[in-house]
Design an enzyme around this catalytic site. Sequence first.
Site: not given
Lengths: 450, 326
Positions: B99, B101, B276
């Site tokens: 992930d 972000d 993450d």
Amino acid sequence: MNKYSICMVNVAFINPFSDEARQIVREYGNLNTIYQENGDLIQLVTRSPSQDISDEETIPHNIMDLALKRIEWYVKKKNNPEFDYRKYSYLYNRNITNFDVIAFYLLVQAISVKFGPNSRESRVMVEAQGKLMESRMGELLLSEKREILGTILNTLLPGEVKWTMFADLLSSRKIKLTDLVLDQGNIILDKDYFMENLGYKLEHRDPGKMYDLLIGDKIKELIINRMIMQKTEDYISEVYQKSQRQVEPNPILLELADNVTEILNQPMATYGYRGGATGKVEASPLNQEAFPPCVKIVLEGMKSGGRNDAIILFLTPFISYARLYPDVFRRNTTLRVSDVDPELAAVEKEILPLIYEAAERCTPPLFEDQPQEKVNINAKMGFGMHSEIELKHEGETTWYTPMSCEKVKLHLPSLCKPDKTCKSIGNPLSYYIRRLTDLKYEEATSEEPG
Amino acid sequence: MVSDQLLKPATPEERRRYYREEWDVKDVPEFISNSVQKREFGFDHMGRGPNHRYKVFRNMDLLRKFLRYRAPFAAYSSVAFYEKPQRRDGWIKSELVFDVDAKDIPIRECGCEGVCEVCLNQALEIISSLIDTLKGDLGLKDIHVVYSGRGYHLRLFDESVMTMDSDVRGQIVQYLSGAELPRNEYAAEGVTYKLEHFTIPFGYPQVFTDRTRYAILHLTPETQLDEVNQKLLKDVIKNRELLEDNQWGIFRSKIGPQRFQKLIRSIASLNMALVDAKVSIDLKRILRLPSSLHSMVSMKCMEVKNIETFDPFKEAVPKFVYERKS
């Protein structure tokens, strides 16, 4: 040259799946001779360097004995801290290779036929083979070791060693992904492959020398060790499949298999609840007074946000190891919960209640909104992802060892409120052992009159 | 130009319009539809987090009806495949996910408050370098990119990694992001040699060199780094163009070996935040369902077919946004 003065190491001594080993098996005659007193074997054993010959029990008299000794060696080494390796020196004697290979195949066949691939016996066989190889490698001269590693590597096809085959080694941190030289998913071990595919990228450096530096012996040894264990496992499955189609297994093999079980049952009976007088820490009921500050904080209950990690990843491994296997880091051997707590009584009556209480004290109580986390607790103790703890599922997941202080600081920084004992330890479990000893000492001294 | 209408929360009416008029069950990627029965679904109806969990769908048509009818604030599905997804029981395997972000990128050039075109672009650059390493070093296949609304998800369906545990996934994250300082001492025949990461043009040292160079080239005078004081940061920025053509040796001597060591140590720990890690190591995570609406920013979460040409502000903006009155 007679066979007692062979000084070259036969690769079969390390790798029972090598062509050399298969040759030994082909040349071996009648299976019935494995019971007969074997003068050559006895002579080799008693003449092994530093072999203890004071006790007749320690000397294998035939190949059947030798096979059992291989298992006994592993079990004792693993479970008995006062293990005396001089009783088994012959297992490191390269001259026994011919007998050893036969013993290996007998064991594997016996275990496969009787117990199949998913048994405790099979697991021990595979682990024992890995350990034996590791110990034997440790006894070789560096030059011999290199030669053997090279020979075994050459029998692998380049591109055959995928890193994904070694998830368990990575998971247990025996190897680190960042220490491997990877290319297209392969672990680079072979020199020719390295020279051809990576060497040309190097500027101003000798690729051959860089190969020696970057692809260390240690990685090679670990990888080869794991591959031989894997092959042992595969071979057990293969023999098992074949045996399903046979009518009657050989009674010799069945007897050998029963004897293996007998050996495995011995240490379980003696390990676990004894009091120790030798500085080792045995499994014993928990003393919460000796818990480190971080564990005490979790036991008091966590707020939303850190609850799951604190209860599942941090507390569960700590409580289970503190109760059942506090010596894990010092002994450095892997156990399963049931090795120490065969009936799972301590798990049901002491460990789970403590963890569940801590979960209950969280705000909001952990299982109220996330009842599925109970499964994760079971998983962290090695019982797979199931809602009940059952022996048949043991081993589907690994029994997590307690987080180190370093990891706690990373994942759960709010727990780390070090006191003065914390300064000298690197893992909450070591804190527990340290404090237990202190408390015992304080108790003993305070009881003294005057 | 719609920019002032972008990134605003969607109203319940807009959500309903989206699921009724624009969304099509065929927009759900095949990697979800072919395993719909094995996954747990989760929904956020009120915008207060996905607390409607343990939801399962026997087929895609039931999922279609549910989304049409409920028009949730957010929709998620598990990365895990279960025998009994309704109880999150009988775990079979999990996608390997990463992930990225945009708002959490450790060194952002834009310095914006939420997400903007610049940091979303940066996220896509990072995704693309992760893919290179996943393919080239780790030899993994079956990689899908999803635009999440605020960044990107990489979702891997390579069978060889789907059964791996959290520890191994954690190590993959470290490898990909360059979060661990490579060793610089190597021994052979009892002699120890010093080899800096930038002298080894393959394997992990190369990954580390690439990620570290990327970080250094994106530093701004405002970047806060542990162990790196203003003077060092200034010197790094002054000399960093040397890294554009890989003049690491000269760069290192300009900075000084001690300070260089401090710098890369600091960058290594910063690199950990490129992805993450919590998402990657969580075997039971739920991830935003591709094709669903990210109501907080009024963007479509969608599979990215071509990362070279993808522009979220062209492809992921739902129609209702264009029809908003300014």
